[in-house]
Design a protein around this motif. Structure first.
Motif, PDB file in Angstrom:
ATOM      1  N   GLY A  57       0.822  -1.215   0.000  1.00 15.12           N
ATOM      2  CA  GLY A  57       0.000   0.000   0.000  1.00 15.12           C
ATOM      3  C   GLY A  57       0.855   1.264   0.000  1.00 15.12           C
ATOM      4  N   GLU A  58       2.137   1.112  -0.366  1.00 10.88           N
ATOM      5  CA  GLU A  58       3.026   2.284  -0.371  1.00 10.88           C
ATOM      6  C   GLU A  58       3.152   2.843  -1.778  1.00 10.88           C
ATOM      7  OE1 GLU A  58       4.594   3.648   2.236  1.00 10.88           O
ATOM      8  OE2 GLU A  58       3.770   2.156   3.626  1.00 10.88           O
TER       9      GLU A  58
ATOM     10  N   ARG B  43      -2.176   6.641   3.318  1.00  5.66           N
ATOM     11  CA  ARG B  43      -2.482   5.201   3.170  1.00  5.66           C
ATOM     12  C   ARG B  43      -3.960   4.991   2.793  1.00  5.66           C
ATOM     13  NH1 ARG B  43       1.630   3.780   6.308  1.00  5.66           N
ATOM     14  NH2 ARG B  43       0.632   4.607   8.169  1.00  5.66           N
ATOM     15  N   THR B  44      -4.832   5.776   3.443  1.00  2.00           N
ATOM     16  CA  THR B  44      -6.263   5.649   3.121  1.00  2.00           C
ATOM     17  C   THR B  44      -6.521   6.007   1.658  1.00  2.00           C
ATOM     18  OG1 THR B  44      -6.763   6.312   5.371  1.00  2.00           O
ATOM     19  CG2 THR B  44      -8.583   6.461   3.801  1.00  2.00           C
ATOM     20  N   LEU B  45      -5.904   7.108   1.228  1.00  2.00           N
ATOM     21  CA  LEU B  45      -6.139   7.563  -0.150  1.00  2.00           C
ATOM     22  C   LEU B  45      -5.547   6.589  -1.167  1.00  2.00           C
ATOM     23  CD1 LEU B  45      -5.552  11.402   0.368  1.00  2.00           C
ATOM     24  CD2 LEU B  45      -7.735  10.265  -0.086  1.00  2.00           C
TER      25      LEU B  45
ATOM     26  N   GLY C 202      -5.310   3.430  -0.696  1.00  2.00           N
ATOM     27  CA  GLY C 202      -6.268   2.314  -0.697  1.00  2.00           C
ATOM     28  C   GLY C 202      -7.463   2.645  -1.586  1.00  2.00           C
ATOM     29  N   GLU C 203      -7.927   3.894  -1.528  1.00  2.00           N
ATOM     30  CA  GLU C 203      -9.065   4.298  -2.371  1.00  2.00           C
ATOM     31  C   GLU C 203      -8.697   4.254  -3.849  1.00  2.00           C
ATOM     32  OE1 GLU C 203     -11.178   7.226   0.950  1.00  2.00           O
ATOM     33  OE2 GLU C 203     -10.423   8.111  -0.899  1.00  2.00           O
TER      34      GLU C 203
ATOM     35  N   GLU D  27      -8.859   1.026  -5.511  1.00  2.00           N
ATOM     36  CA  GLU D  27     -10.225   0.548  -5.789  1.00  2.00           C
ATOM     37  C   GLU D  27     -10.709   0.961  -7.176  1.00  2.00           C
ATOM     38  OE1 GLU D  27     -12.765  -1.119  -3.603  1.00  2.00           O
ATOM     39  OE2 GLU D  27     -10.725  -1.806  -3.207  1.00  2.00           O
TER      40      GLU D  27
ATOM     41  N   PRO E   7     -15.314   6.651  -3.424  1.00  2.00           N
ATOM     42  CA  PRO E   7     -14.817   7.721  -2.570  1.00  2.00           C
ATOM     43  C   PRO E   7     -14.615   8.993  -3.405  1.00  2.00           C
ATOM     44  CG  PRO E   7     -13.445   5.728  -2.396  1.00  2.00           C
ATOM     45  CD  PRO E   7     -14.395   5.500  -3.514  1.00  2.00           C
TER      46      PRO E   7
ATOM     47  N   SER F  31      -1.102  13.385   6.205  1.00  2.00           N
ATOM     48  CA  SER F  31      -0.410  12.523   7.166  1.00  2.00           C
ATOM     49  C   SER F  31      -0.175  11.156   6.525  1.00  2.00           C
ATOM     50  CB  SER F  31      -1.274  12.353   8.410  1.00  2.00           C
ATOM     51  OG  SER F  31      -2.424  11.604   8.035  1.00  2.00           O
TER      52      SER F  31
ATOM     53  N   ASP G 235      -1.086   8.364   7.596  1.00  2.00           N
ATOM     54  CA  ASP G 235      -2.338   7.597   7.693  1.00  2.00           C
ATOM     55  C   ASP G 235      -3.315   7.964   6.584  1.00  2.00           C
ATOM     56  OD1 ASP G 235      -1.747   5.991   9.706  1.00  2.00           O
ATOM     57  OD2 ASP G 235      -3.125   6.928  11.211  1.00  2.00           O
ATOM     58  N   ARG G 236      -3.444   9.276   6.401  1.00  2.00           N
ATOM     59  CA  ARG G 236      -4.355   9.772   5.355  1.00  2.00           C
ATOM     60  C   ARG G 236      -3.851   9.299   3.982  1.00  2.00           C
ATOM     61  NH1 ARG G 236      -8.730  11.076   3.420  1.00  2.00           N
ATOM     62  NH2 ARG G 236      -9.017  12.917   2.144  1.00  2.00           N
TER      63      ARG G 236
END
Ligand code: AGP
Length: 608
Positions: A277-278, A430-432, A434-435, A438, A568, A425, A427-428
């Motif tokens: 996920g990097e 990583r979330t993006l 991941g999106e 998709e 998203p 950040s 974390d953010r």
């Protein structure tokens, strides 16, 4: 844009040239022609206006013999698409085919006419044949005559020449417009791109700007503008261009729409390591922490990808972004500061205006990055940094899979910018990421709406005007939807920022005008719904493209609501691009227009 082929080998040239020209049809053209030199040295040509089948019919009736020849598909610039204006143009034993524009052709024509030349066409290209013929008539050898001719030309060109009395020789030259040489065991070829050459050749040499190539049966000698010999690498023919076939699809465009989940996956895997996920930072070798501003320059659909990216760079990385269409950027007196990143977006990597802007920024000492689909293209070779889209060969004139891959690439680059600048950040990020991963799945879901969108197309097909509106990134998608509809179905369509409608375009609205609204349930939803109400109040026929939450909020008061996959907000533009493509595609099919080669259009716009 015009397609060029040439061959010198052991087999009859005309059928091979015709086959190679068919592979260049996708570029867009309105007349075609072939010239061959037979073993006795006689130069003959055959030309026809319209599609290649007209030329094929002519060749059937009056075959051309010889194993050496050049061929051309012409996209008219100077003079109508008539047989007289079709290439090759000839003068005293010289035949030439040309892609580009000779800007000083009027002055050359006057000078040549004063020296006794008689012109038979309105083209700029014919001046080249006469110029070369006059140099040869002065006793100059072929190389010198060619160098002197090329030295007198201003503008952009890719050229191929054949010569009466020389079945052993072809020549090729380029400035601005691309040109390649194909090498095979039993022939040497000239071609506008690898697609034309792929089935016949094992290796390809891409000519550089200013190159002159003398092509013989046994190989090629390449010279620079001063006549100094140059060495250019021969590369294997890219596999992907050999397999540019329609498969089971009726049109290349349909095939390319359906390929999107797969090519998006390829593109994303270049920028993201799906396992961890990097972001693959090495593949975006730009330190955004030291970038003060980004300028994005492109044309057409690629420009709309840039427009979406502007929202991403601003919101994720807090970066100021200038966005321009290339034909405007190239002549503006803008300040080009060295701490800016100049980003160019182009499927072909050959678009003349975008390339000129890249060179302008290079001269100003800016850091350059090119988002291109053709990795062997001029932009890819001239930009410091190449950010490839891995969409594979795109044949349909209407850009589809290249567009979504441009979006995916730009999304990853904007994320990298946010990480570098510390505006998002880890974390953010990583979330993006991941999106973004998709996107292929959601695009596949959007493609499954094809039957629904075919019905939408039935409503749009009889219209003479359509409006597309949206806010935020959906505004860019509305513009793209309108471009797709007009280029494919010839229905007049305009894209507007939804809030801009009441400043003029709403005057167009009546009950004959479909208004396609791109309205996902995002931060702009309520505002866009207000604009829809303004349209509804004036009898406009709204077709809303939204997601499940949006559909629930809209209720059932509207003529048509298409429920897109829930995506998203970050990647929603990638997903909502698909209904735009399918609506335009099916409207064009219903209206019987030429989907893969719409009238007047070219795939790769290599003239200004
Ligand atoms: C797309 O559907 C168009 N045919 C056209 O606008 C295209 O995107 C534009 O000409 C830019 O081409 P490029 O991406 O090859 O530079």
């Amino acid at each position: 844009m015009c397609g060029i082929v040439g061959i010198i080998g052991d087999e009859a040239a005309a059928p091979l040239l015709l086959d190679a020209l068919k592979r260049l049809e996708y570029r867009g053209y309105d007349s075609a022609g072939i010239a061959t030199v037979d073993e006795a040295g006689a130069l003959a040509r055959c030309r026809a206006s319209g599609k290649l089948r007209n030329l094929e019919r002519r060749l059937g009736a009056e075959p051309l013999t010889g194993t050496t020849g050049i061929g051309h598909t012409r996209w008219a610039t100077h003079g109508a698409p008539t047989e007289d204006n079709a290439h090759p143009h000839t003068a005293d034993g010289v035949a030439v085919v040309h892609n580009g524009i000779i800007e000083n052709f009027r002055a050359l024509r006057t000078m040549l006419a004063a020296n006794g030349a008689t012109f038979h066409s309105e083209t700029d290209t014919e001046t080249i044949a006469h110029l070369l013929a006059q140099h040869l008539a002065r006793g100059e050898d072929v190389k010198t005559a060619l160098l002197n001719t090329l030295g007198a030309l201003e503008g952009a060109y890719a050229l191929a020449f054949a010569f009466a009395g020389r079945p052993d020789l072809l020549a090729a030259a380029r400035v601005g417009s691309p040109l390649a040489i194909g090498l095979a065991e039993d022939c040497v070829m000239i071609g506008s791109d690898a697609i034309a050459l792929a089935p016949f050749c094992d290796e390809i040499i891409y000519l550089e700007d200013g190159d002159l190539a003398l092509v013989g049966r046994d190989g090629v000698s390449i010279y620079d503008r001063n006549g100094e010999i140059q060495s250019r690498p021969a590369m294997p023919v890219p596999m992907e261009v050999s397999v540019a076939e329609k498969g089971n699809f009726r049109h290349f465009m349909a095939k390319e729409i359906h390929e999107q989940p797969e090519v998006l996956t390829h593109t994303l895997s270049h920028y993201i390591d799906a396992a961890s996920g990097e972001l693959r930072a090495d593949n975006v070798p730009i330190d955004f922490a030291s970038v003060r501003r980004v300028s994005i320059t492109a044309c057409g659909t690629a420009y709309y990808a840039g427009l979406v990216a502007r929202y991403w760079f601003e919101s994720l990385a807090g970066l100021p972004v200038d966005l321009d269409v290339a034909s405007e950027f190239r002549y503006r007196s803008q300040v080009l500061a060295p701490d800016e990143l100049a980003l160019f977006v182009s499927q072909s990597g050959e678009t003349a205006d975008t390339l000129a802007c890249l060179r302008k920024c290079k001269e100003a000492g800016q850091q350059l990055a090119a988002v291109v689909n053709v990795r062997t293209s001029t932009m890819a070779r001239e930009a410091g940094i190449v950010l490839p889209t891995l969409a594979g060969v795109e044949i349909g004139v209407a850009s589809t899979k290249a567009f979504v891959c441009q979006l995916a690439t730009l999304a990853a680059v904007a994320l990298k910018a946010g990480v570098d600048r510390g505006t998002i950040s880890p974390d953010r990020a990583r979330t993006l990421v991941g999106e973004l991963l998709e996107a292929p799945r959601l695009v596949a879901e959007a493609i499954r709406l094809e039957a629904v969108l075919q019905r939408t197309a039935r409503r749009i097909a009889p219209a003479t005007t359509a409006l597309y509106i949206g806010r935020g990134p959906s505004f860019a998608i509305a513009l793209e939807g309108a471009l797709k509809l007009k280029e494919l179905s010839y229905i007049h369509a305009e894209g507007y920022a939804a809030g801009e409608l009441k400043h003029g375009p709403i005057a167009l609205v009546d009950d004959n005008v479909p208004v396609i609204v791109v309205v996902p349930h995002d931060e702009f939803f309520a505002k866009t719904v207000s604009n829809m109400e303004e349209v509804a109040a004036r009898g406009g026929r709204i077709i809303a493209l939204t997601d499940r939450a949006g559909a629930a909020a809209l209720g059932d008061a509207l003529e048509e609501v298409v429920v897109m996959p829930d995506a998203p907000a970050f990647i929603a533009p990638i997903v909502s691009a698909v209904p735009m493509q399918l609506i335009a595609y099916h409207t064009a099919v219903l209206n019987g227009t030429d989907v893969d080669q719409p009238r007047n259009l070219a795939k790769s716009v290599t003239v200004e």
